[in-house]
Write an enzyme that holds these catalytic residues in place. Sequence first.
Site, PDB file in Angstrom:
ATOM      1  CG  ASN A   1      73.760  27.672  10.220  1.00 23.40           C
ATOM      2  OD1 ASN A   1      73.021  27.736  11.191  1.00 23.40           O
ATOM      3  ND2 ASN A   1      73.987  26.531   9.568  1.00 23.40           N
TER       4      ASN A   1
ATOM      5  CB  CYS B   1      69.300  23.756  14.144  1.00 32.05           C
ATOM      6  SG  CYS B   1      70.815  22.835  13.805  1.00 32.05           S
ATOM      7  CG  HIS B   2      68.776  19.230  10.345  1.00 39.07           C
ATOM      8  ND1 HIS B   2      68.544  19.617   9.054  1.00 39.07           N
ATOM      9  CD2 HIS B   2      70.127  19.170  10.471  1.00 39.07           C
ATOM     10  CE1 HIS B   2      69.686  19.774   8.419  1.00 39.07           C
ATOM     11  NE2 HIS B   2      70.660  19.494   9.255  1.00 39.07           N
TER      12      HIS B   2
ATOM     13  CG  HIS C   1      75.479  24.251  14.705  1.00 34.96           C
ATOM     14  ND1 HIS C   1      75.711  25.225  13.766  1.00 34.96           N
ATOM     15  CD2 HIS C   1      74.491  23.466  14.200  1.00 34.96           C
ATOM     16  CE1 HIS C   1      74.906  25.054  12.730  1.00 34.96           C
ATOM     17  NE2 HIS C   1      74.154  23.986  12.977  1.00 34.96           N
TER      18      HIS C   1
END
Length: 458
Positions: free
Chosen positions: A157, A179-180, A216
Amino acid sequence: MKFLENKVNDINLAYIGGGSRGWAWNLMGDLALDEEISGTVSLYDIDHKAAADNKKIGNQLFKREEAKSDWTFEVSDSLKDVLKDTDFVIISILPGTFEEMESDVHAPEEYGIYQSVGDSVGPGGLVRALRTIPMYVEIAEAIKEFAPEAWVINYTNPMSLCTRTLYEIFPEIKAFGCCHEVFGTQELLAEMLYDLEGIKNIQRDEIKVNVKGINHFTWLDQAAYQDKDLFPLYEKFVDKYYETGFGEENEDYFSSQERVKFDLFKRYGLIAAAGDRHLAEFCPKNWYLKNPDQVEKWKFALTPVNWRKNDKAEKLEKSRALIKGEEEIELKASGEEGIRQIKAILGLEEFVTNVNLPNQGQIKGLPEGAVVETNALFSRNSVKPVTAGKLPDNIQALIERHVLNQETILKAALNKDKQLAFSAFINDPLVDIDLEQAEKLFNEMLKNTEEYLPGWEI
């Protein structure tokens, strides 16, 4: 690479940031649990000792009977060496140290700006990006020279800007960001089905979703289980738990009770598909991050950097214990999809999952080339983004501000343009303070990270 009886041997995997005490161990465990691929992992890290420690830990792991595959771990001394003859590159680095991150996250608090994570947007995300982008320029140039055909998986990130930098420097690169956060939302929908319908044992990938947004700050406008549209059920779920939150009281600095996610659904009618700590930072300051009391009301947490420092110390102790054989890596799936993605690119399967890629029209209305998060189809030597459609105007207005800001940050970092960087700084929705204060904070934060900004006039 050699294909033999549906197995792939002799894979060369380069790990930049290979001294990691978290991601690297997760990778080792995932490789050990998979029976279909084997090869060599070359570890490169500016902390050479950390990489050397992980070499010992990894090679010890693959001597255990439980390991289902055969991997050898090596240490490389340079980007050139680690990239030589590699098939896949994993990038997972800490840009700077936790001392710089402490400034990113906590210096703004003196000005009434609170950040729950501080690694993607907000003043902390911006300054982190300014010191990360030069590192990614170096990595991209090295990949272009030494491994132009390799597939590159980014975990660092700020995800969007790291991936965007790779493509800016080497447009032909075959890179994607992982990304999880969406996985957690799929798991929440599975829990919802149990809570409201009594349906048990649903695996998260059985929840089919259409993903659109940026890392995000990702959204779902479709979600289904088998032939069941989950949106009407999610509306009931939100109403049921809007005030109380869903789940146990926050047990650590990373958990939440989904109230931010529920509130965004009520505002916009789509499912916000990231953790509350991340989602809050993309919204206007006074919505969820006005002060610690408001954060507590919305039932998520501000993650202090001091916790990360203590966690690092604990992982250092664990590393020593692993090397001495006093502890062993627990063999369990990490929940990440990196190994499955590698196998699909090798041609062992096909599947669809969410990743970060430059916009080629998969999200209509956002700038071409900006890194967006949607589903993509993974198959032999191919990662193709799935068309996700246009975002609703009201959500697009929130997202586009960040997309354009990220483009400004990239340009400022590449040109060492302090004034341009400041214009992005004050355009962030969390920086809701007067210009004089903003400039003072900005200068203070740059001063605290100047070691990583060579050539800047600070």
